[in-house]
Scaffold this motif. Sequence first.
Motif, PDB file in Angstrom:
ATOM      1  N   SER C  87       0.791  -1.251   0.000  1.00 51.26           N
ATOM      2  CA  SER C  87       0.000   0.000   0.000  1.00 51.26           C
ATOM      3  C   SER C  87       0.811   1.284   0.000  1.00 51.26           C
ATOM      4  CB  SER C  87      -0.930   0.014   1.220  1.00 51.26           C
ATOM      5  OG  SER C  87      -1.886  -1.021   1.116  1.00 51.26           O
ATOM      6  N   PHE C  88       2.091   1.224   0.348  1.00 52.06           N
ATOM      7  CA  PHE C  88       2.880   2.453   0.383  1.00 52.06           C
ATOM      8  C   PHE C  88       3.867   2.474  -0.778  1.00 52.06           C
ATOM      9  CE2 PHE C  88       1.065   2.036   4.526  1.00 52.06           C
ATOM     10  CZ  PHE C  88       0.710   3.335   4.865  1.00 52.06           C
ATOM     11  N   ASP C  89       4.117   3.689  -1.290  1.00 52.61           N
ATOM     12  CA  ASP C  89       4.891   3.795  -2.527  1.00 52.61           C
ATOM     13  C   ASP C  89       6.356   4.118  -2.303  1.00 52.61           C
ATOM     14  OD1 ASP C  89       2.648   3.149  -3.976  1.00 52.61           O
ATOM     15  OD2 ASP C  89       2.021   5.223  -4.241  1.00 52.61           O
ATOM     16  N   ILE C  90       6.905   3.650  -1.196  1.00 54.22           N
ATOM     17  CA  ILE C  90       8.358   3.714  -1.008  1.00 54.22           C
ATOM     18  C   ILE C  90       8.836   2.298  -0.669  1.00 54.22           C
ATOM     19  CG2 ILE C  90       8.544   6.133  -0.284  1.00 54.22           C
ATOM     20  CD1 ILE C  90       8.485   5.129   2.634  1.00 54.22           C
ATOM     21  N   PRO C  91      10.105   2.026  -0.910  1.00 57.33           N
ATOM     22  CA  PRO C  91      10.609   0.714  -0.514  1.00 57.33           C
ATOM     23  C   PRO C  91      10.450   0.518   0.996  1.00 57.33           C
ATOM     24  CG  PRO C  91      12.148   1.764  -2.017  1.00 57.33           C
ATOM     25  CD  PRO C  91      11.126   2.811  -1.646  1.00 57.33           C
ATOM     26  N   ILE C  92       9.932  -0.639   1.385  1.00 57.99           N
ATOM     27  CA  ILE C  92       9.749  -0.973   2.791  1.00 57.99           C
ATOM     28  C   ILE C  92      10.640  -2.172   3.105  1.00 57.99           C
ATOM     29  CG2 ILE C  92       8.117  -1.614   4.607  1.00 57.99           C
ATOM     30  CD1 ILE C  92       7.103   0.881   3.379  1.00 57.99           C
ATOM     31  N   VAL C  93      11.454  -2.031   4.122  1.00 55.03           N
ATOM     32  CA  VAL C  93      12.393  -3.092   4.468  1.00 55.03           C
ATOM     33  C   VAL C  93      11.993  -3.684   5.810  1.00 55.03           C
ATOM     34  CG1 VAL C  93      14.792  -3.562   5.079  1.00 55.03           C
ATOM     35  CG2 VAL C  93      14.255  -2.040   3.171  1.00 55.03           C
ATOM     36  N   ALA C 203      21.616  -3.327  10.953  1.00 56.87           N
ATOM     37  CA  ALA C 203      22.622  -2.895   9.981  1.00 56.87           C
ATOM     38  C   ALA C 203      22.256  -3.392   8.584  1.00 56.87           C
ATOM     39  CB  ALA C 203      23.999  -3.420  10.390  1.00 56.87           C
ATOM     40  N   ALA C 204      21.840  -4.649   8.502  1.00 58.67           N
ATOM     41  CA  ALA C 204      21.453  -5.193   7.199  1.00 58.67           C
ATOM     42  C   ALA C 204      20.263  -4.422   6.629  1.00 58.67           C
ATOM     43  CB  ALA C 204      21.109  -6.678   7.325  1.00 58.67           C
ATOM     44  N   ALA C 205      19.291  -4.133   7.494  1.00 63.00           N
ATOM     45  CA  ALA C 205      18.111  -3.398   7.032  1.00 63.00           C
ATOM     46  C   ALA C 205      18.495  -2.016   6.514  1.00 63.00           C
ATOM     47  CB  ALA C 205      17.086  -3.291   8.154  1.00 63.00           C
ATOM     48  N   THR C 206      19.466  -1.412   7.170  1.00 65.91           N
ATOM     49  CA  THR C 206      19.874  -0.060   6.753  1.00 65.91           C
ATOM     50  C   THR C 206      20.537  -0.078   5.380  1.00 65.91           C
ATOM     51  OG1 THR C 206      20.182   0.507   9.086  1.00 65.91           O
ATOM     52  CG2 THR C 206      21.189   1.967   7.447  1.00 65.91           C
ATOM     53  N   VAL C 207      21.505  -0.979   5.185  1.00 66.24           N
ATOM     54  CA  VAL C 207      22.159  -1.012   3.862  1.00 66.24           C
ATOM     55  C   VAL C 207      21.164  -1.414   2.778  1.00 66.24           C
ATOM     56  CG1 VAL C 207      24.527  -1.326   4.695  1.00 66.24           C
ATOM     57  CG2 VAL C 207      23.109  -3.348   4.226  1.00 66.24           C
ATOM     58  N   GLN C 208      20.227  -2.284   3.119  1.00 66.97           N
ATOM     59  CA  GLN C 208      19.253  -2.693   2.106  1.00 66.97           C
ATOM     60  C   GLN C 208      18.279  -1.558   1.792  1.00 66.97           C
ATOM     61  OE1 GLN C 208      19.650  -5.141   0.264  1.00 66.97           O
ATOM     62  NE2 GLN C 208      21.125  -6.358   1.433  1.00 66.97           N
ATOM     63  N   ALA C 209      17.877  -0.804   2.793  1.00 68.66           N
ATOM     64  CA  ALA C 209      16.976   0.323   2.532  1.00 68.66           C
ATOM     65  C   ALA C 209      17.651   1.335   1.616  1.00 68.66           C
ATOM     66  CB  ALA C 209      16.551   0.974   3.848  1.00 68.66           C
ATOM     67  N   ILE C 210      18.929   1.593   1.882  1.00 67.84           N
ATOM     68  CA  ILE C 210      19.668   2.531   1.017  1.00 67.84           C
ATOM     69  C   ILE C 210      19.766   1.968  -0.400  1.00 67.84           C
ATOM     70  CG2 ILE C 210      21.944   3.563   0.622  1.00 67.84           C
ATOM     71  CD1 ILE C 210      22.240   3.723   3.716  1.00 67.84           C
ATOM     72  N   SER C 211      20.068   0.689  -0.510  1.00 63.59           N
ATOM     73  CA  SER C 211      20.189   0.053  -1.829  1.00 63.59           C
ATOM     74  C   SER C 211      18.891   0.163  -2.620  1.00 63.59           C
ATOM     75  CB  SER C 211      20.536  -1.434  -1.667  1.00 63.59           C
ATOM     76  OG  SER C 211      21.830  -1.595  -1.159  1.00 63.59           O
ATOM     77  N   LEU C 212      17.782  -0.152  -1.970  1.00 58.76           N
ATOM     78  CA  LEU C 212      16.499  -0.122  -2.672  1.00 58.76           C
ATOM     79  C   LEU C 212      16.136   1.296  -3.074  1.00 58.76           C
ATOM     80  CD1 LEU C 212      14.555  -2.624  -0.398  1.00 58.76           C
ATOM     81  CD2 LEU C 212      15.186  -3.013  -2.771  1.00 58.76           C
ATOM     82  N   ALA C 213      16.338   2.246  -2.146  1.00 57.03           N
ATOM     83  CA  ALA C 213      15.954   3.631  -2.424  1.00 57.03           C
ATOM     84  C   ALA C 213      16.786   4.194  -3.574  1.00 57.03           C
ATOM     85  CB  ALA C 213      16.104   4.477  -1.174  1.00 57.03           C
ATOM     86  N   LYS C 214      18.023   3.746  -3.665  1.00 58.25           N
ATOM     87  CA  LYS C 214      18.919   4.216  -4.724  1.00 58.25           C
ATOM     88  C   LYS C 214      18.377   3.838  -6.100  1.00 58.25           C
ATOM     89  CE  LYS C 214      23.941   4.504  -4.262  1.00 58.25           C
ATOM     90  NZ  LYS C 214      25.054   3.746  -3.650  1.00 58.25           N
ATOM     91  N   LEU C 215      17.783   2.666  -6.210  1.00 55.29           N
ATOM     92  CA  LEU C 215      17.404   2.152  -7.529  1.00 55.29           C
ATOM     93  C   LEU C 215      15.913   2.229  -7.841  1.00 55.29           C
ATOM     94  CD1 LEU C 215      19.655  -1.068  -7.781  1.00 55.29           C
ATOM     95  CD2 LEU C 215      20.170   1.254  -8.519  1.00 55.29           C
ATOM     96  N   THR C 216      15.086   2.468  -6.842  1.00 53.11           N
ATOM     97  CA  THR C 216      13.646   2.433  -7.124  1.00 53.11           C
ATOM     98  C   THR C 216      12.945   3.664  -6.563  1.00 53.11           C
ATOM     99  OG1 THR C 216      13.715   0.027  -7.005  1.00 53.11           O
ATOM    100  CG2 THR C 216      11.546   1.042  -6.891  1.00 53.11           C
TER     101      THR C 216
END
Lengths: 250, 250, 250, 250, 250, 250
Positions: C87-93, C203-216
């Motif tokens: 339902s939300f239009d940002i990457p959710i980790v 820590a994993a969630a943080t790097v993954q959130a940055i990764s997803l936000a970078k590309l999507t």
Amino acid sequence: MKILLLNPNTTEALTDRMSEIAQDVAGSDAQIVPLTAPRGFPYIASRTEAQIAGAISYEMLAEHSHDADAAIIAAFGDPGLIGARESFDIPIVGMAEAAILHAAMLGERFSIVTFSPVMRRWYADCSRAVGLDGRFAGVRTPDEHFQDVGRAHLDLRSEIVKLACDAVKHDGADVIILGGAPLAGLSQDLQKDIPAPVVDPIAAATVQAISLAKLTSRQVLASRASKPIPKSSTGLSACLSDVLARGQAL
Amino acid sequence: MKILLLNPNTTEALTDRMSEIAQDVAGSDAQIVPLTAPRGFPYIASRTEAQIAGAISYEMLAEHSHDADAAIIAAFGDPGLIGARESFDIPIVGMAEAAILHAAMLGERFSIVTFSPVMRRWYADCSRAVGLDGRFAGVRTPDEHFQDVGRAHLDLRSEIVKLACDAVKHDGADVIILGGAPLAGLSQDLQKDIPAPVVDPIAAATVQAISLAKLTSRQVLASRASKPIPKSSTGLSACLSDVLARGQAL
Amino acid sequence: MKILLLNPNTTEALTDRMSEIAQDVAGSDAQIVPLTAPRGFPYIASRTEAQIAGAISYEMLAEHSHDADAAIIAAFGDPGLIGARESFDIPIVGMAEAAILHAAMLGERFSIVTFSPVMRRWYADCSRAVGLDGRFAGVRTPDEHFQDVGRAHLDLRSEIVKLACDAVKHDGADVIILGGAPLAGLSQDLQKDIPAPVVDPIAAATVQAISLAKLTSRQVLASRASKPIPKSSTGLSACLSDVLARGQAL
Amino acid sequence: MKILLLNPNTTEALTDRMSEIAQDVAGSDAQIVPLTAPRGFPYIASRTEAQIAGAISYEMLAEHSHDADAAIIAAFGDPGLIGARESFDIPIVGMAEAAILHAAMLGERFSIVTFSPVMRRWYADCSRAVGLDGRFAGVRTPDEHFQDVGRAHLDLRSEIVKLACDAVKHDGADVIILGGAPLAGLSQDLQKDIPAPVVDPIAAATVQAISLAKLTSRQVLASRASKPIPKSSTGLSACLSDVLARGQAL
Amino acid sequence: MKILLLNPNTTEALTDRMSEIAQDVAGSDAQIVPLTAPRGFPYIASRTEAQIAGAISYEMLAEHSHDADAAIIAAFGDPGLIGARESFDIPIVGMAEAAILHAAMLGERFSIVTFSPVMRRWYADCSRAVGLDGRFAGVRTPDEHFQDVGRAHLDLRSEIVKLACDAVKHDGADVIILGGAPLAGLSQDLQKDIPAPVVDPIAAATVQAISLAKLTSRQVLASRASKPIPKSSTGLSACLSDVLARGQAL
Amino acid sequence: MKILLLNPNTTEALTDRMSEIAQDVAGSDAQIVPLTAPRGFPYIASRTEAQIAGAISYEMLAEHSHDADAAIIAAFGDPGLIGARESFDIPIVGMAEAAILHAAMLGERFSIVTFSPVMRRWYADCSRAVGLDGRFAGVRTPDEHFQDVGRAHLDLRSEIVKLACDAVKHDGADVIILGGAPLAGLSQDLQKDIPAPVVDPIAAATVQAISLAKLTSRQVLASRASKPIPKSSTGLSACLSDVLARGQAL
């Protein structure tokens, strides 16, 4: 409502005990009609025996199902269940299947506790056959085979309680199924010592048979597209041969 | 016996229709107590909505379950089912789960037929949640979303029959489940045109709730080892907060 | 880049510790915005609590996500993750999902080590929810529930190391995940005593959130075909009601 | 940070295009070091070729990984990934695995779209290898093999868009992965015509390699218990022979 | 009939022992042609080593398969099996796969017993690769790595018997597979002390190679639609390069 | 070597055709002893019929297996296979299982092609029973039931070829199994028109029976720990009753 309680074993004492429990559970909702296998094994414990007893149960169904509303195959392990359901036009309930599906509505994971290691493999097959092996937490049994099937519910009480408690504590079982006709009727007594709902397969099979018969008529099952085609046969009991010869037109 | 029929949707007309069917099925065996969600969605159709409605259903259970013998979460998709079963000490029946397990005793493979493609994903989740996805033959729906949930059972009759026949013929379904509260009550009428037993989820949920309540008492469920530990909370309804604070001693 | 660190628990001290770790990991790549659940539970440990807290997290997202680039649901167990993503239009980790997927790139099989047996069932659910249960080597926990969540990282250090070493030696774990917010920040200290990479979920969630936000981008997610249809609601927070009412045109 | 982009194919033009994309994504976070297989195949498309190219990639890693922080095996299909991760002490990222795990954080189900039916089997293997085949919605490709790998991204644009839209509409894909090095760099351009996030595997591999390198040091990987035992060899490249001879003491 | 016994290890003594056993089993039905890897590892024990040795085995097949009727990849773990079967037009038998499929015809569940814990992971992979992991009852090995591969069959006899008996008793194995070339030839001697059929992988591979060659000709395999497309290559052995360049016309 | 070819159907013409093929394949390696079911069905096509015919096959085995080295249950679908293997001390080969395992050594994925849609469900069960459903690419059959089983191999030739080619092209089959006794002997003729190896189940069963008998003696099978316990019975054939009464001492 008339429900066949079909014991594919030849031991009438087991039929009697199971019928009594089933009639108690059914109360005035249904009349339980006990049937004992006319030939075969005193107590089925292997796939070979299940194959043979399943075939015998079809003769029993062919002879007695014409005016019944449902039937229970009253051996944990459900010999012949799939074929019976395929070929007969009343709801057919397997004791193991009914216990497992009933258990699945009481908690996430279920264990089977029974009286002999000999049953282990066949009972584990049941969960796989039902399709719920993802929620199956295992079979627990005494280490040694208990020879006197007729005394299992008397002599093994404390061991069964311990096995059930271990299944809850170590295997993560939310629900305990007491597997095997010899333990029929034991659940109510053991329940207070086991910290999880205990399912008596014959009781579960009875309520499920009533439930199915209430909602699904013989007429509906007779018109299923997925019934086998009619088939002639030689050397089978006359009743069974007739049932299979009628089948369903393609 | 008293059974809560808890509609997690806010549409009272659906509650009424489902309660009527449930009471018909229950007859004198049980009194059906209808409850409609005090807030939330007119008709749940997504996982977000199910998450929210599931949480609301706990408030309803906390307020009304103290003198009930069982409860039905009356939305196909079973919002909140796992948690409700975990925390409340009466048998909790999910409409989808009950339909699926009931269907599993009538035949090998089942299909779900429903009124809108929007439901497809969520309904397929149900089979996986139950654990019977190995016997799941798929969801069939009209291609277009049908807006008027209240008229689905009137306007879609012939399309539902066609979808069910296709599921039997092409997907190998032995049993058809009519998914979704808007189709409640339709099965009896459609059955004669569909060559497979048709399961009405609300009817299945009713017979299953009665079956479970018959064999499993509140006392047994209260003493389960697998209940969550007691937990304080802030900002929840007083009733729900109380239920969760009692929990179970470690 | 702005990343919401949304703690669905009500304990602010946990939010603070997790935010600090997340900001350390993010460095100048992202600004971490901490949010603590305004109501609910000090520490979620059951599916009931997760159902409720997941619904509360949607209110938090509805209020704060409009100018964020991604959000982390900062409770191991990922309450509400699927709906939030829908339902939300940002990457959710999700903290558990990110840890598991991150671990899957470091080795074949992963184990979860945590501070209480109470978490065992819920954490095992995570691997199944992600879909990687085939690579899941189990959960290891102390035998007894550790009451003081706030001191877990101090008092359980040596036990956690032992559990992790056992997971490597006996369960064949190639990677260890330290599950549960109370153990956040412990991995760096423990790593030298554990012969497998140790993953800190926050820590994993943080790097993954940055990764997803970078590309999507938000724009891409807003135009997904698989979003739920818009839905009116009653009695929810105004912000959340608005988000769900917008949804996506069919 | 230094990341090897190791192309196990012999086509330098592909290495160049992928390195450019990777460096764009990495920005100042990492230096991308391009490597092209010194022997082997212009473009890997079978398991035989993957077996051979995977072995060659170990020689490349043995020669160049000593001062790198992570490596990307830059062929969709991830030839040699499991062994590389086992034997080398830096994070190793597979292009397919990274794309799949990245996609799994953007939605529930993912499809792979690629340029040739020849790739279908090998690419479906990837989802199974990762362990996420339960969330895999299939591979869609043109019916005919497209011979000119170098022109795929130019000539197949509209067909790729159509295949991706079909995957969303008919296969229920929430996320689209553009599989195969020849489609590298195409996702940004196609995104606006596809109603689902489109994942570029080389971009996903780059952000994942950076993520892993940020949190996991060479020292940690060197002390893993699950490394293979040291092994002498004959006839391999001197560098590779050295790496394998060091291994790990039992 | 001519059958290649291709040892992907470089230890000729192993080739000799295995060839002798294979020729004994084959009798006059087939001539066993022993081949030893010209480079690589004395004994493969990791996925890295299997990747490399698999590629080397293709060179051996390319050089020697032209006049053979079948080939055995004579290392338990089957390095390179899938690719070999894909690209060469004679039946290719893997020692592990043949043992597992052979075992599957002798009983329901099989265990692998081997000489070193180092093999555990790789051997468990085999069952998964074959697809029969549902019938796989586990790997049993000594706790410590046995360094002297050449003496394993002499020094570990009693331990192997004990491990096999444990697999039967505790893991429910119906059949025991003696995994690993170093145990080749041991099964006949051990059989009398183990209460389950013991499968010697090299014997099983030999009878299976003869079976396949009897029924499937090179011509049939050459005309398979599912062969890889022809592919040019650089830097490979001339023979192998030729084989791959011929391939199959689309 | 003496191998029983046990046809659980009552049609002697099928026994004759299958025995001829089996003897051709066996050559001088084994003497094929044909047996036809003394009662039952001309052609088994449902699970009910398989349950009954499986039980009858045990009587045949009990009467004739004492001096045989192996037995083939010569009906695709393998009625009674699991029990026969459990209770008789010679290798027992199922026609479907042997075909499937044989196919699994020729390629990755196999399809079954047969003469009637009626067989579809039962044949799909076979792959699941063997455990290789992950490599099973489906059953293809004509749309209509072909009544004259005896003429199937004559009248359906071109349709079978088309179905096989479709299985290769659309289902990704690497190997084709011609399922069902009525198609026995057809594979050699059809092979040239089908671009995948075609497996004749009776030929595969024959080579597998010889393979098993070569390596596993009656003595070894007699001493299995996993045999059922001895069991008395009533009303079975004298021979069968004797076999089951001997069983194995606990």
